[in-house]
Motif scaffolding. Structure first.
Motif, PDB file in Angstrom:
ATOM      1  N   UNK A   1     108.616   1.857  14.033  1.00 42.40           N
ATOM      2  CA  UNK A   1     108.261   2.199  12.644  1.00 42.40           C
ATOM      3  C   UNK A   1     107.130   3.207  12.622  1.00 42.40           C
ATOM      4  N   UNK A   2     106.167   3.000  13.500  1.00 40.57           N
ATOM      5  CA  UNK A   2     105.021   3.911  13.567  1.00 40.57           C
ATOM      6  C   UNK A   2     105.479   5.317  13.941  1.00 40.57           C
ATOM      7  N   UNK A   3     106.412   5.388  14.910  1.00 44.98           N
ATOM      8  CA  UNK A   3     106.919   6.695  15.336  1.00 44.98           C
ATOM      9  C   UNK A   3     107.742   7.329  14.222  1.00 44.98           C
ATOM     10  N   UNK A   4     108.544   6.515  13.502  1.00 45.02           N
ATOM     11  CA  UNK A   4     109.321   7.048  12.388  1.00 45.02           C
ATOM     12  C   UNK A   4     108.402   7.692  11.363  1.00 45.02           C
ATOM     13  N   UNK A   5     107.355   6.962  11.037  1.00 44.17           N
ATOM     14  CA  UNK A   5     106.444   7.379   9.967  1.00 44.17           C
ATOM     15  C   UNK A   5     105.799   8.723  10.262  1.00 44.17           C
ATOM     16  N   UNK A   6     105.478   8.943  11.541  1.00 43.47           N
ATOM     17  CA  UNK A   6     104.758  10.161  11.882  1.00 43.47           C
ATOM     18  C   UNK A   6     105.704  11.237  12.378  1.00 43.47           C
ATOM     19  N   UNK A   7     106.949  11.160  11.955  1.00 47.53           N
ATOM     20  CA  UNK A   7     107.888  12.228  12.246  1.00 47.53           C
ATOM     21  C   UNK A   7     107.600  13.429  11.377  1.00 47.53           C
ATOM     22  N   UNK A   8     108.515  14.372  11.294  1.00 44.85           N
ATOM     23  CA  UNK A   8     108.283  15.608  10.550  1.00 44.85           C
ATOM     24  C   UNK A   8     108.346  15.370   9.046  1.00 44.85           C
ATOM     25  N   UNK A   9     107.181  15.229   8.461  1.00 41.08           N
ATOM     26  CA  UNK A   9     107.108  15.006   7.015  1.00 41.08           C
ATOM     27  C   UNK A   9     106.795  16.279   6.267  1.00 41.08           C
TER      28      UNK A   9
ATOM     29  N   UNK B   1     101.837  22.854   7.873  1.00 38.95           N
ATOM     30  CA  UNK B   1     103.170  22.276   7.908  1.00 38.95           C
ATOM     31  C   UNK B   1     103.845  22.386   9.271  1.00 38.95           C
ATOM     32  N   UNK B   2     103.399  23.322  10.090  1.00 39.11           N
ATOM     33  CA  UNK B   2     104.099  23.503  11.362  1.00 39.11           C
ATOM     34  C   UNK B   2     103.173  23.422  12.575  1.00 39.11           C
ATOM     35  N   UNK B   3     102.144  24.253  12.622  1.00 47.44           N
ATOM     36  CA  UNK B   3     101.330  24.281  13.844  1.00 47.44           C
ATOM     37  C   UNK B   3     100.548  22.983  14.032  1.00 47.44           C
ATOM     38  N   UNK B   4      99.908  22.485  12.954  1.00 44.58           N
ATOM     39  CA  UNK B   4      99.186  21.220  13.063  1.00 44.58           C
ATOM     40  C   UNK B   4     100.158  20.076  13.334  1.00 44.58           C
ATOM     41  N   UNK B   5     101.325  20.113  12.696  1.00 42.96           N
ATOM     42  CA  UNK B   5     102.330  19.069  12.903  1.00 42.96           C
ATOM     43  C   UNK B   5     102.831  19.044  14.348  1.00 42.96           C
ATOM     44  N   UNK B   6     103.116  20.245  14.899  1.00 47.12           N
ATOM     45  CA  UNK B   6     103.613  20.309  16.278  1.00 47.12           C
ATOM     46  C   UNK B   6     102.570  19.779  17.257  1.00 47.12           C
ATOM     47  N   UNK B   7     101.302  20.122  17.032  1.00 43.03           N
ATOM     48  CA  UNK B   7     100.233  19.627  17.901  1.00 43.03           C
ATOM     49  C   UNK B   7     100.113  18.107  17.793  1.00 43.03           C
ATOM     50  N   UNK B   8     100.280  17.585  16.580  1.00 45.77           N
ATOM     51  CA  UNK B   8     100.182  16.140  16.383  1.00 45.77           C
ATOM     52  C   UNK B   8     101.314  15.411  17.098  1.00 45.77           C
ATOM     53  N   UNK B   9     102.542  15.895  16.938  1.00 51.50           N
ATOM     54  CA  UNK B   9     103.674  15.220  17.575  1.00 51.50           C
ATOM     55  C   UNK B   9     103.621  15.323  19.095  1.00 51.50           C
ATOM     56  N   UNK B  10     102.908  16.345  19.608  1.00 50.86           N
ATOM     57  CA  UNK B  10     102.716  16.468  21.050  1.00 50.86           C
ATOM     58  C   UNK B  10     101.567  15.584  21.531  1.00 50.86           C
ATOM     59  N   UNK B  11     100.894  14.894  20.604  1.00 49.45           N
ATOM     60  CA  UNK B  11      99.799  13.997  20.958  1.00 49.45           C
ATOM     61  C   UNK B  11      98.454  14.682  21.068  1.00 49.45           C
ATOM     62  N   UNK B  12      98.380  15.979  20.717  1.00 54.13           N
ATOM     63  CA  UNK B  12      97.119  16.723  20.820  1.00 54.13           C
ATOM     64  C   UNK B  12      96.388  16.620  19.477  1.00 54.13           C
ATOM     65  N   UNK B  13      95.751  15.470  19.253  1.00 54.43           N
ATOM     66  CA  UNK B  13      95.093  15.226  17.970  1.00 54.43           C
ATOM     67  C   UNK B  13      93.910  16.159  17.698  1.00 54.43           C
ATOM     68  N   UNK B  14      93.065  16.462  18.696  1.00 54.82           N
ATOM     69  CA  UNK B  14      91.952  17.381  18.416  1.00 54.82           C
ATOM     70  C   UNK B  14      92.430  18.738  17.912  1.00 54.82           C
ATOM     71  N   UNK B  15      93.468  19.307  18.544  1.00 56.23           N
ATOM     72  CA  UNK B  15      93.983  20.602  18.100  1.00 56.23           C
ATOM     73  C   UNK B  15      94.609  20.478  16.711  1.00 56.23           C
ATOM     74  N   UNK B  16      95.376  19.420  16.492  1.00 52.75           N
ATOM     75  CA  UNK B  16      96.000  19.214  15.186  1.00 52.75           C
ATOM     76  C   UNK B  16      94.943  19.079  14.094  1.00 52.75           C
ATOM     77  N   UNK B  17      93.887  18.326  14.389  1.00 57.06           N
ATOM     78  CA  UNK B  17      92.788  18.127  13.432  1.00 57.06           C
ATOM     79  C   UNK B  17      92.065  19.441  13.144  1.00 57.06           C
TER      80      UNK B  17
END
Length: 674
Positions: free
Chosen positions: A9-17, A87-103
């Motif tokens: 569920x957690x993974x579903x939620x943080x998919x491409x929104x 919508x794209x660059x921060x999202x891609x970094x987040x899904x790759x697990x790179x939270x500092x870059x996404x933030x």
């Protein structure tokens, strides 16, 4: 098993929104990109292509996002730069697990969308819901805040994430959006949170709301996620048939949309369901599908749970070697991801902590600076007050001396003013005297005449009584009674004239009362005319009235308003008389005329006093309401009549105007509120 469901569920939620839609005509977009009419169209085409590839091909998504940001910067479109970043660059970094870059990327976007100056010259396609620059910027702010919520959610800070989601919902509700994907996302977010908390009935309610919103807004990109979560909820409720139904619905939707992430999630959900139903072949089949697609599409987060499910299936079938191999794969990748995830979360938390320290430092410096400015301002203010106190003390002593002189002068002026005003009143009263005498004489003549007639009738009455002619007695008595009524009426008329004269002469009480303006105008017109006739036997003029019979009574001070009307009528008669006297004997015939009229206009009563005299020269028109200004010869006017009239009308909340044409006449207009 429950831990695995929560993880899914957690993974579903943080998919491409954030992909707003997936363009179905990719060839058309590519054609536009090859030969764009301008850079603005090229930028939007790149945004759409980025959205198409975000779940299909991450490398293509990054490529088009980079191209889009370069184009947006080239044509000075900062809001679109933020759009790509969020919508794209921060999202891609987040899904790759790179939270500092996404933030970091989403905060860059946040700074841009919070600046109102960036609304200037923003390009907005006509098909977008918000074509107003301000609303467009606010919608981007909503999406950016949503991405912040996603980052905190994946980092494990649910409460912080909820704060951002609530703020996002508030923004889109204020915009009254009917198409924004936030309307779907907000319900989906709540559905996911309730599912994690095992508040399953609430999760079902919000899941169905999200599906309903997706139909209304036509944002169906998330239907696969929503259906998958609903399936997991029914799985937790031990309703496998319902769970299987929603999983299959989610799988069909994700395949139609080519959403590989959702498709892998559903495979894992189905594998988990069949494992729970003790069907290892089906569980192994769907887990294998999930593993292959995860490897082929770099969806590393799903490799470990897929391998774990395959291991469990082999174990259930008694194949220990294969079970151990996949278990080892799951553990190796899981440990690697856990370590990497821990490092990324730590980096993110450190970055967030550094940002908080920076904000606190800036706040402290700002407070210190303000305190310093406040101290300087207080010292400067104290010095200024001291200087002003010295100046005021010196000036006060001089003013005290001057004030004693001014007070005496003012008292003398007030006394003189009162005397002049009283002189003006008595002068107007003097002009009325002859007119009043004439007006009183008429009713007195009637009283005398009817009294004499009644005396004769009484003698006749006595004779007829002696004769016993009682019919004739009754007729005579009736005539006497009618004559007495006439005597009474004319007596009251004389009494009213005397009271009006006394009212005009006495000091005004200032008390307003309902007054018949028509009667007031008619009375003073006749008094003024007869007064001038008695004063100057050669005076001859015609007067006319045009009264609005529907005129209501209005609240005025009758003595004061009577003075105004009398003054204006006297001036009108004076003007026509002056013109008549100035004409040569052989001049064209001139008929001196004064017209007094009344009319109701809206919520106002209008009184007009018009003459056909010589008019007022334009050079002195602006001076006529000034105190002591007069064009009459010395001794014939105080110059206070029009000034007092102006003050009286203004005190009643009304307005007095003059319209004049030199050589043709003058018209004074009084307007009073009903």
């Amino acid at each position: 098993m429950k831990r695995l469901i929560v993880l899914l569920i957690f993974i579903f939620f943080t998919g491409n929104l954030f992909a707003q839609y997936q363009p179905t005509n990719i060839d058309s977009l590519m054609a536009v990109l090859k030969n764009p009419p301008d850079d603005s169209v090229k930028m939007v085409a790149l945004f759409d292509l980025t959205g198409y590839y975000v779940e299909v091909n991450r490398d293509s998504c990054r490529y088009f996002a980079d191209q889009g940001i370069s184009t947006a910067k080239k044509i000075n479109q900062p809001l679109w730069v933020a759009h790509f970043l969020t919508e794209y660059q921060s999202y891609l970094a987040m899904t790759a697990g790179n939270f500092p870059l996404s933030f970091k990327l989403v905060n860059e976007a946040l700074k841009i969308v919070q600046d109102k100056a960036n609304e200037k010259n923003v390009y907005i396609p006509k098909q977008y819901e918000f074509t107003d620059p301000h609303k467009f910027r606010l919608s981007l702010l909503g999406y950016t805040i949503h991405q912040l919520g996603n980052i905190y959610r994946r980092a494990g800070n649910t409460e912080k994430a909820l704060d951002y989601y609530r703020e996002e919902i508030s923004i889109f509700e204020s915009l009254k959006s009917k198409a924004a994907m936030a309307l779907v996302q907000s319900n989906m977010n709540v559905e996911s949170i309730y599912a994690e908390k095992n508040e399953l009935d609430s999760a079902i309610i919000y899941g169905n709301r999200a599906l309903t919103k997706s139909e209304i807004t036509r944002w169906k990109l998330y239907n696969g996620y929503i259906l998958n979560i609903l399936g997991s909820v029914y799985f937790k409720k031990n309703m496998p048939d319902s769970a299987k139904y929603y999983y299959w619905q989610g799988l069909m939707v994700s395949r139609q949309q080519k959403n590989m992430t959702t498709e892998v999630m559903v495979y894992i959900s189905l594998a988990t369901l069949y494992r729970n139903l003790h069907q290892p072949d089906s569980a192994k089949y769907y887990a294998t599908m999930a593993l292959e697609k995860s490897r082929n599409n770099e969806l590393v987060n799903y490799i470990s749970p897929a391998a774990q499910l395959i291991s469990n299936a082999w174990k259930a079938q008694g194949n220990a070697d294969s079970a151990y191999a996949y278990l080892n794969l799951s553990k190796t990748i899981g440990d690697s991801l856990s370590k990497d995830r821990y490092e990324k979360i730590t980096q993110f938390q450190n970055l967030n902590f550094e940002n908080q320290l920076l904000l606190e430092k800036e706040a402290q410096e700002n407070i210190s600076y303000k305190n310093k400015i406040r101290t300087i301002a207080l010292i400067a203010g104290a010095c200024l007050l001291g200087l002003l106190a010295l100046i005021f003390y010196r000036n006060n002593r001089q003013k005290q001396k001057a004030n004693s002189i001014l007070e005496k002068t003012l008292a003398d002026l007030k006394s003189t003013q009162s005397q002049l005003i009283q002189s003006e009143k008595m002068a107007s009263l003097g002009e009325l005297t002859a007119g009043i005498a004439h007006e009183i004489q008429n009713p007195l003549n009637f009283v005398n005449n009817f009294s004499e007639v009644n005396a004769e009738l009484i003698s006749e009455l006595v004779d007829e009584v002696d004769k016993g002619n009682y019919d004739e007695v009754k007729l005579i008595a009736k005539d006497i009674k009618e004559n007495e009524q006439k005597i009474n009426n004319h007596g009251k008329r004389a009494d009213a004239i005397v009271k009006g004269m006394l009212q005009h002469s006495r000091k005004s009480t200032g008390q307003k009362e309902l007054t018949d303006i028509n009667a007031l105008c008619d009375e003073y017109l006749r008094l003024a005319y007869h007064g001038l006739r008695a004063k100057d036997k050669s005076f001859n003029a015609k007067f006319e009235t045009d009264f609005d019979e529907s005129l209501p009574k209005i609240n005025v001070v009758p003595q004061d308003m009577g003075r105004v009307i009398l003054n204006l009528i006297n001036n009108a008669f004076y003007a026509v008389n002056e013109k008549a006297n100035s004409l040569m004997p052989d001049a064209e015939s001139y008929d001196p005329t004064v017209v007094v009229s009344t009319k109701k206009i809206g919520d106002r009563v209008e009184i007009k006093i018009k003459d056909n005299g010589n008019g007022i020269p334009s050079a002195i028109k602006d001076k006529i309401f000034q105190p002591f200004f007069t064009t009459k010869p010395t001794g014939q006017g105080t110059g206070l009549g029009l000034s007092l009239s102006y003050d009286i009308v203004k005190a009643h909340g009304g307005e007095i105007k003059v319209e004049t044409k030199e050589g043709e006449g003058t018209e004074f207009v009084i307007q009073l509120v009903v």
